[in-house]
Design an enzyme around this catalytic site. Sequence first.
Site, mmCIF file in Angstrom:
data_model
loop_
_atom_site.group_PDB
_atom_site.id
_atom_site.type_symbol
_atom_site.label_atom_id
_atom_site.label_comp_id
_atom_site.label_asym_id
_atom_site.label_seq_id
_atom_site.Cartn_x
_atom_site.Cartn_y
_atom_site.Cartn_z
ATOM 1 N N SER A 119 18.146 17.506 23.311
ATOM 2 C CA SER A 119 19.208 18.501 23.247
ATOM 3 C C SER A 119 20.563 17.798 23.383
ATOM 4 O O SER A 119 20.799 16.808 22.699
ATOM 5 C CB SER A 119 18.977 19.564 24.332
ATOM 6 N N ASP A 372 12.665 25.283 16.275
ATOM 7 C CA ASP A 372 13.826 25.182 17.166
ATOM 8 C C ASP A 372 15.117 25.544 16.437
ATOM 9 O O ASP A 372 15.479 24.877 15.474
ATOM 10 C CB ASP A 372 13.922 23.748 17.694
ATOM 11 N N HIS A 397 11.938 23.379 20.943
ATOM 12 C CA HIS A 397 12.995 22.483 21.427
ATOM 13 C C HIS A 397 12.389 21.262 22.133
ATOM 14 O O HIS A 397 11.676 21.405 23.115
ATOM 15 C CB HIS A 397 13.888 23.284 22.386
#
Length: 437
Positions: A119, A372, A397
């Site tokens: 991320s 995601d 994710h």
Amino acid sequence: MYVSDGTFKQRYLVNNEHWDQKGGPILFYTGNEGDITWFCNNTGFMWDVAEDLGAMLVFAEHRYYGESLPFGQDSYSDTKHLNYLTSEQALADFAVLIRELKRKVLGAQESPVIAIGGSYGGMLSAWLRMKYPNVVVGALAASAPIWQFPDMVPCGDFYKIVTQDFARSGLNCDVNIRRSWKAIDNISATDDGLQWLSGEFSLCSPLKKTDLDGFKAWLQETWVNLAMVDYPYEANFLQPLPRWPIQVVCKHLSFDPSSVSDYQLLGGISEAARVYYNYTGNCPCLNTSSTATGNLGFIGWYYQACTEMVMPLCTDGVQDMFEPQDWNFQAFSDECNSLFGVRPRADWAATVYGGLDIASHSNIIFSNGGLDPWSSGGVTRNISDSVVAIVIPDGAHHLDLRYNNEYDPHTVLSARIQEVEYFKLWITQARKLQIPG
């Protein structure tokens, strides 16, 4: 910043259980916007591969998050104290920490270092390799939306992916969520309706007319979070959830759209929301001011969004299941100004990190999951022989950074194997380049 020479204590975690002390590699997690112990516990991939690689593991906390607060309790007190919260400063912290570890830890002087993150942490790992190629030999950037900046990708793609996740997880699921916004408007038009909504959703504080935008935003964020953590097994990343949680949610939303009443529909929406907020059954009421774990630093991240991390998102209500909302930079800038007294620099990320033009770099893996929504701003095609993309069609994710699990789809198992192969290649290359003596 030569104006100030203050220092602060940065927290980092080290595990050298499997480390080969004669120059074995260091896997260095570039901490994101939260408590580093939480990321450490959710990055099982590093623990799973440490023995095979003879690697030391280091998890470094990002300044202003967790316990790494430069000004202690005053770190968030005003913009003057927040001023040192930038991605560039965080990268410099990581570079200094790596050099210090290599200097001080016996046997680490020749250790090749690989940056790993997911991320925002994945963005940082890629940027660390770009900015400090002398410090890290390569980077794995998992679910890193380095292109989710102005004028790089369409602002609506993110919510399209969220919608596709719900559409493929159950009949009429996305259609019914799209219809729910109007149903909320209809029912909340009366005081009795508001009272019914508050009861139906078991809200901790009853809804008022002025709360409706906030209530809808809370639901919207719930669906987004579910898309991010649509994992193939029970997990506890943002919330404790069942396996393939969107499929479980969609069981409550399979109504025939042509005949379902507003009350029926919102009854289903409330059951669906409970899958996310009360899977354990321990939650007496739902709090609309919170959607995720307390381990993330929301104020800090909002400040970063209000300065450098300007990520446009928009909806049209046609290709997605949300109410139409344009991306309005001016309104966002005004909100930032009223909150922090700062205004965002829309183009700064492109200037400092290269935007779409990253072909001159090397040894970076960008991995993304097809489920995601953040893959909309990720690198999903190979840029060169050594700036490569790995796409995991049924991954959410940064699924690849999690521990191996018996329910893992084969696509993520093969992604992890590829990632380790690249690590071994980079380590071999680095050893060949080492200057003797």
